[in-house]
Structure formats: structure tokens, C-alpha cells
Design a protein around this motif. Structure first.
Motif, PDB file in Angstrom:
ATOM      1  N   MET A   1       6.092 -20.357  -5.500  1.00  0.00           N
ATOM      2  CA  MET A   1       5.105 -19.379  -5.894  1.00  0.00           C
ATOM      3  C   MET A   1       5.382 -18.058  -5.177  1.00  0.00           C
ATOM      4  O   MET A   1       5.537 -18.006  -3.969  1.00  0.00           O
ATOM      5  N   LYS A   2       5.486 -17.001  -5.938  1.00  0.00           N
ATOM      6  CA  LYS A   2       5.775 -15.692  -5.385  1.00  0.00           C
ATOM      7  C   LYS A   2       4.502 -15.068  -4.830  1.00  0.00           C
ATOM      8  O   LYS A   2       3.475 -15.053  -5.487  1.00  0.00           O
ATOM      9  N   ILE A   3       4.608 -14.534  -3.603  1.00  0.00           N
ATOM     10  CA  ILE A   3       3.471 -13.889  -2.965  1.00  0.00           C
ATOM     11  C   ILE A   3       3.472 -12.413  -3.350  1.00  0.00           C
ATOM     12  O   ILE A   3       4.474 -11.721  -3.209  1.00  0.00           O
ATOM     13  N   THR A   4       2.362 -11.940  -3.862  1.00  0.00           N
ATOM     14  CA  THR A   4       2.209 -10.533  -4.195  1.00  0.00           C
ATOM     15  C   THR A   4       1.433  -9.853  -3.075  1.00  0.00           C
ATOM     16  O   THR A   4       0.339 -10.272  -2.738  1.00  0.00           O
ATOM     17  N   ARG A   5       2.036  -8.841  -2.503  1.00  0.00           N
ATOM     18  CA  ARG A   5       1.386  -8.108  -1.416  1.00  0.00           C
ATOM     19  C   ARG A   5       0.815  -6.798  -1.946  1.00  0.00           C
ATOM     20  O   ARG A   5       1.319  -6.213  -2.889  1.00  0.00           O
ATOM     21  N   THR A   6      -0.222  -6.344  -1.279  1.00  0.00           N
ATOM     22  CA  THR A   6      -0.821  -5.064  -1.619  1.00  0.00           C
ATOM     23  C   THR A   6      -0.513  -4.094  -0.488  1.00  0.00           C
ATOM     24  O   THR A   6      -0.671  -4.432   0.682  1.00  0.00           O
ATOM     25  N   TYR A   7      -0.061  -2.910  -0.836  1.00  0.00           N
ATOM     26  CA  TYR A   7       0.277  -1.903   0.160  1.00  0.00           C
ATOM     27  C   TYR A   7      -0.598  -0.672  -0.047  1.00  0.00           C
ATOM     28  O   TYR A   7      -0.986  -0.358  -1.167  1.00  0.00           O
ATOM     29  N   SER A   8      -0.867   0.027   1.036  1.00  0.00           N
ATOM     30  CA  SER A   8      -1.658   1.253   0.933  1.00  0.00           C
ATOM     31  C   SER A   8      -0.840   2.326   0.215  1.00  0.00           C
ATOM     32  O   SER A   8       0.395   2.276   0.167  1.00  0.00           O
ATOM     33  N   LYS A   9      -1.529   3.304  -0.316  1.00  0.00           N
ATOM     34  CA  LYS A   9      -0.879   4.400  -1.028  1.00  0.00           C
ATOM     35  C   LYS A   9       0.076   5.141  -0.096  1.00  0.00           C
ATOM     36  O   LYS A   9       1.189   5.492  -0.476  1.00  0.00           O
ATOM     37  N   MET A  10      -0.346   5.352   1.149  1.00  0.00           N
ATOM     38  CA  MET A  10       0.489   6.082   2.098  1.00  0.00           C
ATOM     39  C   MET A  10       1.777   5.309   2.414  1.00  0.00           C
ATOM     40  O   MET A  10       2.859   5.904   2.487  1.00  0.00           O
ATOM     41  N   THR A  56       9.970  -4.452  -0.802  1.00  0.00           N
ATOM     42  CA  THR A  56      10.397  -5.804  -0.457  1.00  0.00           C
ATOM     43  C   THR A  56      11.701  -5.841   0.325  1.00  0.00           C
ATOM     44  O   THR A  56      12.080  -6.887   0.834  1.00  0.00           O
ATOM     45  N   VAL A  57      12.374  -4.708   0.448  1.00  0.00           N
ATOM     46  CA  VAL A  57      13.640  -4.656   1.184  1.00  0.00           C
ATOM     47  C   VAL A  57      13.349  -4.684   2.684  1.00  0.00           C
ATOM     48  O   VAL A  57      12.410  -4.030   3.155  1.00  0.00           O
ATOM     49  N   ALA A  58      14.153  -5.420   3.425  1.00  0.00           N
ATOM     50  CA  ALA A  58      13.977  -5.518   4.875  1.00  0.00           C
ATOM     51  C   ALA A  58      14.072  -4.135   5.517  1.00  0.00           C
ATOM     52  O   ALA A  58      14.970  -3.343   5.201  1.00  0.00           O
ATOM     53  N   ILE A  59      13.146  -3.849   6.409  1.00  0.00           N
ATOM     54  CA  ILE A  59      13.074  -2.523   7.031  1.00  0.00           C
ATOM     55  C   ILE A  59      14.336  -2.190   7.823  1.00  0.00           C
ATOM     56  O   ILE A  59      14.757  -1.046   7.884  1.00  0.00           O
ATOM     57  N   GLY A  60      14.975  -3.210   8.377  1.00  0.00           N
ATOM     58  CA  GLY A  60      16.210  -2.988   9.127  1.00  0.00           C
ATOM     59  C   GLY A  60      17.311  -2.414   8.259  1.00  0.00           C
ATOM     60  O   GLY A  60      18.090  -1.569   8.705  1.00  0.00           O
ATOM     61  N   LEU A  61      17.374  -2.870   7.013  1.00  0.00           N
ATOM     62  CA  LEU A  61      18.384  -2.347   6.096  1.00  0.00           C
ATOM     63  C   LEU A  61      18.100  -0.890   5.743  1.00  0.00           C
ATOM     64  O   LEU A  61      19.014  -0.073   5.654  1.00  0.00           O
ATOM     65  N   VAL A  62      16.827  -0.566   5.565  1.00  0.00           N
ATOM     66  CA  VAL A  62      16.447   0.817   5.255  1.00  0.00           C
ATOM     67  C   VAL A  62      16.782   1.716   6.437  1.00  0.00           C
ATOM     68  O   VAL A  62      17.357   2.802   6.262  1.00  0.00           O
ATOM     69  N   PHE A  63      16.447   1.276   7.654  1.00  0.00           N
ATOM     70  CA  PHE A  63      16.765   2.065   8.840  1.00  0.00           C
ATOM     71  C   PHE A  63      18.275   2.231   9.000  1.00  0.00           C
ATOM     72  O   PHE A  63      18.756   3.303   9.369  1.00  0.00           O
ATOM     73  N   GLU A  64      19.023   1.178   8.731  1.00  0.00           N
ATOM     74  CA  GLU A  64      20.481   1.255   8.865  1.00  0.00           C
ATOM     75  C   GLU A  64      21.056   2.285   7.897  1.00  0.00           C
ATOM     76  O   GLU A  64      21.923   3.079   8.266  1.00  0.00           O
TER      77      GLU A  64
END
Length: 110
Positions: A1-10, A56-64
Motif C-alpha cells: 500500500m502506497k503512503i500518500t503524504r501531505t506537504y505544506s505549500k511552502m 519523494t526524492v531523497a534530500i541527500g540526492l537533491v543536496f548533492e
């Protein structure tokens, strides 16, 4: 089952902004998606998700990706951020190690 997360607009907007900055920096360097993906060690599809601001992308990859392209992640004069890390660690030592929820008050007024 896929978990759907809610994120703030910011949070969503910050992710999209950083993704677009990564895309602009990549194009300014005249790098293809595949070249940058290879430098980060990810697939081209993952890089496309980063540039689209996918949460959904790992933050470490974005920072890299940002670091490889020379995009400042935090506004600091010291590029190593060691002073900020030290200051934050000092603050954490002054705060409690655990935060406990308050216990319910016993109603003993019979």
C-alpha cells in the motif's frame, strides 16, 4: 500500500524552486541530464524528478546535485557550514534530550 503524504505549500514551493535552480545551473554549465545524473550517481529519471521538485526524492540526492552545481544551500559565508553546525550542536546540548508528553491530571475531587 502506497503512503500518500501531505506537504505544506511552502515546502512544495521550496522543493520546486530548488529543482528549477538545479535545472538552470545544469543548463548554464551546458551539461545534459545524463552527465549530471552520472556525476551524482543516479538515474536520469531521478534527476528529472529532482528538477521537477518531486518531494519523494531523497534530500541527500537533491543536496548533492546542488553542491555539484555550486548552488548554495544555506546562506553562509563559510562554505563548510562547520560554524553553524557547531552553534546548533551547542544549542542542542542546552535543550532536553527527550521531550515527554504531559501526563493527564488525576481527577481526585470526590
Amino acid at each position: 500500500m502506497k503512503i500518500t503524504r501531505t506537504y505544506s505549500k511552502m515546502a512544495k514551493e521550496a522543493s520546486v524552486l530548488l529543482g528549477k535552480e538545479i535545472q538552470v545551473a545544469r543548463k548554464e554549465k551546458a551539461w545534459s541530464e545524463q552527465v549530471l545524473a552520472n556525476r551524482i550517481g543516479i538515474s536520469r529519471t531521478t534527476l528529472q524528478k529532482i528538477e521537477a521538485g518531486d518531494m519523494t526524492v531523497a534530500i541527500g540526492l537533491v543536496f548533492e546535485a546542488a553542491v555539484i552545481l555550486g548552488i548554495p544551500i544555506f546562506l553562509e559565508e563559510n562554505p563548510s557550514l562547520s560554524n553553524s553546525i557547531r552553534n546548533t550542536t551547542d544549542k542542542l546540548t542546552l535543550l532536553p534530550k527527550r521531550i515527554r508528553n504531559k501526563t493527564k491530571k488525576v481527577k481526585d475531587d470526590f
